[in-house]
Design a protein around this motif. Sequence first.
Motif, short mmCIF file in Angstrom:
data_model
loop_
_atom_site.label_atom_id
_atom_site.label_comp_id
_atom_site.label_asym_id
_atom_site.label_seq_id
_atom_site.Cartn_x
_atom_site.Cartn_y
_atom_site.Cartn_z
N LYS A 111 27.20 -9.08 -30.66
CA LYS A 111 26.12 -8.39 -30.12
C LYS A 111 25.57 -9.19 -29.06
N ILE A 112 25.61 -8.53 -27.82
CA ILE A 112 24.86 -9.31 -26.84
C ILE A 112 23.65 -8.51 -26.22
N TRP A 161 30.46 -4.92 -29.89
CA TRP A 161 31.85 -4.92 -29.89
C TRP A 161 32.55 -5.17 -31.19
N LYS A 162 33.65 -4.59 -31.46
CA LYS A 162 34.48 -5.12 -32.67
C LYS A 162 35.84 -5.07 -32.28
N THR A 178 27.47 -13.73 -32.72
CA THR A 178 28.70 -13.54 -33.07
C THR A 178 28.99 -13.49 -34.43
N THR A 179 27.83 -13.55 -35.20
CA THR A 179 28.26 -13.38 -36.51
C THR A 179 27.75 -12.52 -37.23
N LEU A 180 26.99 -11.35 -36.42
CA LEU A 180 26.55 -10.21 -36.89
C LEU A 180 27.52 -9.03 -37.85
N LYS A 181 27.29 -8.61 -38.82
CA LYS A 181 28.12 -7.89 -39.21
C LYS A 181 27.88 -6.33 -38.98
N ILE A 182 28.78 -5.67 -38.18
CA ILE A 182 28.32 -4.37 -37.40
C ILE A 182 28.88 -3.36 -38.33
#
Length: 362
Positions: A30-31, A69-70, A209-213
């Motif tokens: 996420k940004i 994004w994923k 960049t560690t977030l669980k989406i």
Amino acid sequence: MKRITQLLFLLLTISSYAQEFKPYKVKSGKIIYEKLKYSTHSGFSSVNGVTTSYSKQIPYVAEQVIYYWKYYGDIAFEETYKISNFGGELLKEKVKVSERLWVKEHRYYFDFKKNKMYDDPFHLRIKCRENFQYYQITGSWIKTQYMGVEAAGTKTILGKEATYYKIDNSSDLYAWNNLVLKSENFYTNREGNERKGLESAKIAVKIDTTLKINDTLFNPNWLKREKLYQSLDRNKIGELIDATPNLLIQTGEINPLKIQKNDIFLFVTTNLRLGKLQVLNIDDKNRLTIKFEWYYQSNSVGKNRDSFRIRNNSLVNIDSVIIENEPSKKIDFKWQNLEFPTIIPKNNIGIYLLKSSRIINK
């Protein structure tokens, strides 16, 4: 034999690419960006009795963009919020402007003010597919999108070493692992060969960049609703009305149904044509905005509108797409917002709420 093996490998690779795009080198994240605009401030200054004019550009945060994004960018979702008015006057609270979804070769865009979805081609992904070998060799969507551009330096942004690309005289990009952390757009002279000043910029202010989406983020309600609406042709509408009344709620003159934004209705006109409509908006002047479509018996489209606005207490002839001044046998329904907003059928026509459209809205 070797030639056949190479051809089979190439076909397999292209088939694999059709499933995966993967423009980034980071799996998910996420940004949060700030979109800057620049207002020009002019004035005069006096030094040692000498007065001179000056002009300078003052940046202000116009919008906030949250990008997810994923699968290395194979799918992405974005929210945009308005932060301030022109010139930098801050709003009391941010207002959501739009959402975007990039999936397969589609770029879906939803405009919250118009309550409308647009389905455009995902041009970048298409270009990378069309130039697949070049994309694979360079490993960069930036170099594929802007062929001929090369890295021209680095800059540290949010602790990341971002690569600088001068795209052309009017734009720059800074990317880390192919994720854009900063972009800038410039005014140029009339010939387009000289930069005159910054016009706008988009700068990353936070990255995770560690977030669980959650995957549900990439299947928004407005896309579900649009797919439901588009799935309804004459045959489907007739089937629902005749065979599955439990999926519908009929509204009538005696007991009209309170309607709400995003409701989807099926209808039968005074000319016995089958159609569908969706409530897009009810504004502060009690005007109803709908989109609709009705069909001939051949299942071809008769009339349709993407945005049809109706004044309060209006009599509507949906067959001819006109507002009538007097009651007649051609009237299909009346729109009114007195005790509550409702569509009142006329001349015994049928209007039915599709229950599932309200389930999606929750």
